[in-house]
Design a protein around this motif. Structure first.
Motif, mmCIF file in Angstrom:
data_model
loop_
_atom_site.group_PDB
_atom_site.id
_atom_site.type_symbol
_atom_site.label_atom_id
_atom_site.label_comp_id
_atom_site.label_asym_id
_atom_site.label_seq_id
_atom_site.Cartn_x
_atom_site.Cartn_y
_atom_site.Cartn_z
ATOM 1 N N GLY A 173 2.353 1.107 8.361
ATOM 2 C CA GLY A 173 3.424 1.549 7.924
ATOM 3 C C GLY A 173 3.847 2.090 6.711
ATOM 4 O O GLY A 173 4.328 2.774 6.256
ATOM 5 N N ILE A 174 2.559 1.667 5.790
ATOM 6 C CA ILE A 174 2.491 1.998 4.319
ATOM 7 C C ILE A 174 0.942 1.990 3.820
ATOM 8 O O ILE A 174 0.470 1.044 4.415
ATOM 9 N N VAL A 175 0.625 2.719 3.000
ATOM 10 C CA VAL A 175 -0.636 2.730 2.474
ATOM 11 C C VAL A 175 -0.490 2.309 0.885
ATOM 12 O O VAL A 175 0.121 2.891 0.175
ATOM 13 N N LEU A 176 -1.167 1.251 0.514
ATOM 14 C CA LEU A 176 -0.979 0.805 -1.096
ATOM 15 C C LEU A 176 -2.443 1.140 -1.497
ATOM 16 O O LEU A 176 -3.683 0.959 -0.855
ATOM 17 N N ILE A 177 -2.650 1.764 -2.962
ATOM 18 C CA ILE A 177 -3.743 2.326 -3.169
ATOM 19 C C ILE A 177 -3.880 1.719 -4.673
ATOM 20 O O ILE A 177 -2.918 1.720 -5.563
ATOM 21 N N GLU A 178 -5.123 1.556 -4.840
ATOM 22 C CA GLU A 178 -5.485 0.944 -6.292
ATOM 23 C C GLU A 178 -5.249 2.074 -7.284
ATOM 24 O O GLU A 178 -5.876 3.318 -7.362
ATOM 25 N N GLY A 179 -4.318 1.890 -8.212
ATOM 26 C CA GLY A 179 -4.062 2.699 -9.155
ATOM 27 C C GLY A 179 -2.752 2.258 -9.919
ATOM 28 O O GLY A 179 -1.866 1.375 -9.582
ATOM 29 N N GLU A 233 7.105 -3.769 8.752
ATOM 30 C CA GLU A 233 6.568 -4.579 9.572
ATOM 31 C C GLU A 233 5.581 -3.798 10.361
ATOM 32 O O GLU A 233 5.053 -4.474 11.313
ATOM 33 N N ASP A 234 5.372 -2.531 10.238
ATOM 34 C CA ASP A 234 4.475 -1.819 10.816
ATOM 35 C C ASP A 234 2.981 -2.076 10.438
ATOM 36 O O ASP A 234 1.994 -1.760 10.915
ATOM 37 N N GLY A 235 2.632 -2.987 9.284
ATOM 38 C CA GLY A 235 1.580 -3.125 8.896
ATOM 39 C C GLY A 235 1.209 -2.464 7.441
ATOM 40 O O GLY A 235 1.778 -1.501 7.124
ATOM 41 N N VAL A 236 0.343 -3.054 6.699
ATOM 42 C CA VAL A 236 -0.238 -2.444 5.159
ATOM 43 C C VAL A 236 -1.397 -2.369 5.230
ATOM 44 O O VAL A 236 -2.147 -3.084 5.621
ATOM 45 N N ALA A 237 -1.924 -1.346 4.794
ATOM 46 C CA ALA A 237 -3.302 -0.893 4.570
ATOM 47 C C ALA A 237 -3.265 -0.731 2.949
ATOM 48 O O ALA A 237 -2.705 -0.082 2.217
ATOM 49 N N VAL A 238 -4.245 -1.285 2.529
ATOM 50 C CA VAL A 238 -4.700 -1.434 1.151
ATOM 51 C C VAL A 238 -5.992 -0.664 0.908
ATOM 52 O O VAL A 238 -7.105 -1.280 1.532
ATOM 53 N N VAL A 239 -6.149 0.086 0.222
ATOM 54 C CA VAL A 239 -7.256 0.832 -0.520
ATOM 55 C C VAL A 239 -7.823 0.412 -1.603
ATOM 56 O O VAL A 239 -7.116 0.764 -2.804
ATOM 57 N N CYS A 240 -8.845 -0.260 -1.914
ATOM 58 C CA CYS A 240 -9.131 -0.801 -3.273
ATOM 59 C C CYS A 240 -10.559 -0.929 -3.484
ATOM 60 O O CYS A 240 -11.359 -0.727 -2.529
ATOM 61 N N GLY A 241 -10.940 -1.092 -4.664
ATOM 62 C CA GLY A 241 -12.596 -1.459 -4.842
ATOM 63 C C GLY A 241 -12.988 -2.657 -3.886
ATOM 64 O O GLY A 241 -12.074 -3.504 -4.160
#
Length: 813
Positions: A47-53, A245-253
């Protein structure tokens, strides 16, 4: 979390909301990681994309979908009150973070940056500089070139400038797998791996387990700042989980994944963030380059081969064959013979090398070895071209015109479009004809930018013309110039106003008179009429107070050169001419007394000043400004005084005689008489040798003078053979320095003339009537022979031939 060790992976990676956040550990700028991230996002559909930055860039995320946006680009953060203190977060087309951004925008899914805010990152850098007392430019500080303070990806975990010793996780894993090269291990495991039909999260699960084992052993890797960043990221992940509530994806080192998985309390994380320093920060998108990606950045995520990685990302099928075809095309453009058979053989060799080395697919080392052996015939010279153009590359990104920018940047972009001067990463030469309106405007823009410290273009020597209406520039746009533009924004909102203000400030801060005259020249070149009054006032004040003849002589040439540009650039230089004339008069008065009692080094310096003033007076005397015509006569009288003053060093007296001879104020007989007096037995050999150096040395064509005047050459030869043996070793270094400056052909001719002896020259010299090398009467046949060539060179019509002939008849023979 504080200093607690991470002991285990407490929750395995899962899908969407079923098992908490989906943590996608990546290598920054890795095409394999980028493809895997897209596959994982497609499978989990968060439901959301979290990115290192930096979170300050959240408002800039929609611009990533703009049609004008072309990676590589970078997020630029800079301190508002100190624009030179900045940080970059570069993103290429093959960067996992860029792929995640684009996926979120295409799917209509929110995206956010969750790393420590840039306001703290830049403040940290300022504190470190102040503590260390460094005198470097803020742009060169640790955070200035960073992509997030202390960020990392596998195998790139050493922050420049850090006092702590950090581990290289990729190196540890590679060594464990039996590889001696971490880059090769990562390529084999990730970059060459295709995304299959199985579990898209499997590679991230394996990588997370490996990083967890490393962090269990090494903790934070020796850099406590990572603990603060990871605490902030955990808080942002918790907030996103509560909101979506649809879930969280995290893109990081990948190094951070175990820390983000580890359970901590909110209070503990907030405690780590308490009291962090802050600075007011602005952020925008700026163009980046592949070449800049190849450098290790502040978080150590540089890559050696961005062009190669870009190829792997854009050509997932048959990458080796496509790469060899690119190399062949490049080499053919450089006129090297490369056939289809070369391409086929190079592909076969690369695949064979990969099999012999136990690699799943040929990597960059195998393709490079194959190219060297097959297409470059074992030579590293064409291979260097392949590396520069393809392995690294000169791709320059583009950002939309709607991206936030300081007013100066917007004005510069407007001028670039109007003058059709597109920034390019590849260095190129630009030839300008200042008689044309567009080229003249381009020249003014480039000079103004140089004055502001924005070195987009550097002046170069013009080929084929020495006229003042020609200019040549070498242009190359580097991403750091965006920071320079932001820094220069404090001087004004337009390039013209900023350059004018900067010139006035530089004039006030100038230390020497020569600095002010050089600034006046730059103001004229840049077309800054509003800055000239301030510069001229300071110049007049400094010139009136400076009594050092050396300083005055240094300042005059730059001032006079500025007058040359008045006609071509349409600049009013009347005030400048008056100051130059006054400066010249002061040099004329002070030069003779300044030449007394000088040692060899000081005499040589004054000799250089004499040459510079002579050239300046020649230009100043030719200008149409009233009152300048008498300066040439005044200068010639000064030269006569120097030529006959026994207290002046020999090198200055000799140069004065030579300059008078060149101007026609002395006959050759008179010059020979003066030389004969100096080379008489009563003159000390060292002084005589210095006189000879002044007369025929210094790269002023003295060698050709001796070649064409046997009388002068005979005097030098007779004096040299008569120097006593005990004095010869003293004068030899000076004479060797004088004659070694001649062209090899001139030295060879002089040697032949000395060997033959006076009067033994043949041809025209022997048939002459007094002047060696000249006949008694003009030779019409010889003059006629050169007329067609001269007409062709000068572009003249046949009716002009008669005028040419009249001019030639005076010199033929």
């Amino acid at each position: 979390m504080g200093g607690n060790q991470v002991t285990a992976v407490e929750r395995p990676v899962g899908r969407a909301a079923e098992a908490g956040p989906v943590l996608l550990g990546v290598r920054h700028h890795g095409p394999g990681s980028a493809r895997a991230v897209r596959a994982a996002l497609e499978e989990t559909r968060p439901g959301i994309v979290l990115i290192e930055g930096p979170p300050e860039a959240d408002a800039l995320i929609p611009l990533a979908a703009d049609e004008e946006m072309r990676p590589p680009v970078a997020l630029l953060a800079h301190a508002v009150d100190e624009p030179g203190r900045s940080a970059f977060w570069p993103l290429a087309e093959f960067s996992p973070e860029w792929v995640a951004l684009r996926w979120a925008l295409e799917q209509g899914v929110p995206a956010r940056f969750i790393d420590l805010p840039a306001t703290h990152t830049l403040a940290w850098g300022r504190q470190e500089d102040e503590a260390a007392g460094e005198g470097e430019s803020p742009l060169d500080a640790e955070t200035a070139d960073g992509e997030g303070e202390g960020d990392d990806g596998p195998g790139h975990d050493t922050a420049p400038g850090s006092a702590d010793v950090r581990i290289d996780p990729l190196g540890v894993l590679a060594e464990t797998a039996g590889y001696d090269d971490p880059e090769r291990w990562w390529e084999d495991v990730v970059e060459h791996r295709g995304v299959g039909e199985g579990d898209a999260l499997a590679p991230f699960t394996a990588l997370e387990e490996a990083m967890a084992a490393l962090r269990e052993t090494y903790g934070s890797g020796g850099h406590d700042r990572d603990l603060v960043r990871e605490a902030y990221m955990r808080l942002q992940v918790r907030a996103a989980q509560r909101e979506f509530e649809d879930g969280v994806a995290v893109v990081c080192g990948a190094w951070h994944v175990p820390a983000l998985r580890h359970r901590t309390t909110v209070a503990a994380d907030k405690a780590l963030l308490k009291g962090l320093p802050k600075v007011k920060t602005d952020m925008t998108w700026v163009p980046w380059t592949h070449r800049r990606l190849s450098r290790t950045s502040g978080y150590g995520a540089g890559i050696d081969s961005p062009g190669w990685y870009g190829h792997l990302f854009s050509a997932p099928d048959r990458p080796v064959e496509r790469w060899m075809t690119k190399v062949a095309g490049l080499l053919r453009e450089e006129d090297r013979i490369v056939s289809s058979a070369h391409v086929i053989e190079a592909v076969r060799l690369a695949e064979t090398l990969a099999a012999m080395r136990g690699r799943p697919l040929p990597g960059l080392s195998e393709t490079t070895d194959a190219v060297r052996a097959v297409m470059c015939e074992g030579s590293d010279v064409p291979l260097a071209l392949v590396r520069d153009r393809l392995v690294v590359g000169d791709v320059l990104g583009e950002v939309p015109s709607t991206a936030p920018a300081v007013p100066l940047q917007r004005d510069l972009a407007r001028l670039q479009r109007r003058l059709r001067l597109k920034p390019e990463a590849l260095e190129r030469e630009l030839e300008l004809d200042l008689r044309k309106e567009t080229d003249s405007a381009r020249s003014r823009l480039l000079h103004r930018l140089r004055l502001l410290g924005i070195a987009w273009g550097e002046p170069a020597a013009s080929r084929g013309s020495t006229g003042t209406f020609r200019e040549t520039w070498r242009l190359r746009w580097e991403p750091e110039l965006s920071v320079r533009v932001a820094e220069a924004g404090v001087w004004g909102t337009t390039v013209l106003s900023a350059a004018t203000a900067k010139a006035g400030a530089d004039a006030v801060a100038a230390e020497g008179l020569a600095d002010v005259t050089a600034l006046a020249e730059r103001c004229l070149l840049a077309g800054l009429p509003d800055a000239l009054p301030t510069v001229m006032r300071i110049l007049a004040d400094r010139a009136a107070l400076d009594t050092d003849v050396g300083h005055l002589a240094q300042a005059l040439p730059a001032l006079v050169r500025s007058l040359r540009y008045g006609d071509v650039r349409g600049t009013d230089t009347e005030a400048l001419g008056e100051v130059a004339a006054g400066l010249a008069e002061r040099v004329f008065v002070g030069l003779p007394p300044a030449c007394a009692g000088l040692d060899a080094d000081a005499a040589e310096e004054i000799r250089r000043h004499v040459d510079a003033v002579h050239g300046a007076v020649a230009l100043l005397g030719d200008t149409p400004a009233a009152g300048h015509g008498h300066l040439r006569a005044r200068w010639q009288s000064v030269l006569r005084v120097l030529a006959g003053r026994d207290t002046a060093p020999g090198v200055i007296r000799g140069r004065a005689v030579r300059l008078l001879l060149d101007d026609g104020e002395l006959t050759q007989d008179e010059a020979a008489r003066l030389m004969g007096l100096v080379l008489s037995p009563g003159t000390p050999p060292a002084d005589a040798a210095a006189w000879i150096e002044g007369f025929v040395g210094g790269g002023s064509g003295g060698g050709m003078l001796l070649v064409h005047d046997e009388g002068l050459l005979g005097l030098v030869d007779a004096w040299l053979t008569g120097v006593p043996a005990e004095a010869f070793t003293d004068v030899l270094p000076l004479l060797r320095r004088t004659f070694s400056a001649y062209e090899p052909g001139v030295r060879r001719t002089l040697g032949e003339l000395v060997r033959r002896g006076p009067g033994a020259r043949g041809g025209a010299a022997a048939a002459g009537t007094g002047l060696p090398g000249f006949a008694a009467e003009p030779d019409p046949a010889r003059a006629d022979a050169v007329l067609p060539v001269l007409r062709l060179l000068l572009g003249m019509d046949e009716e002009d031939e008669e005028d040419i002939e009249k001019n030639l008849m005076g010199v033929a023979g």
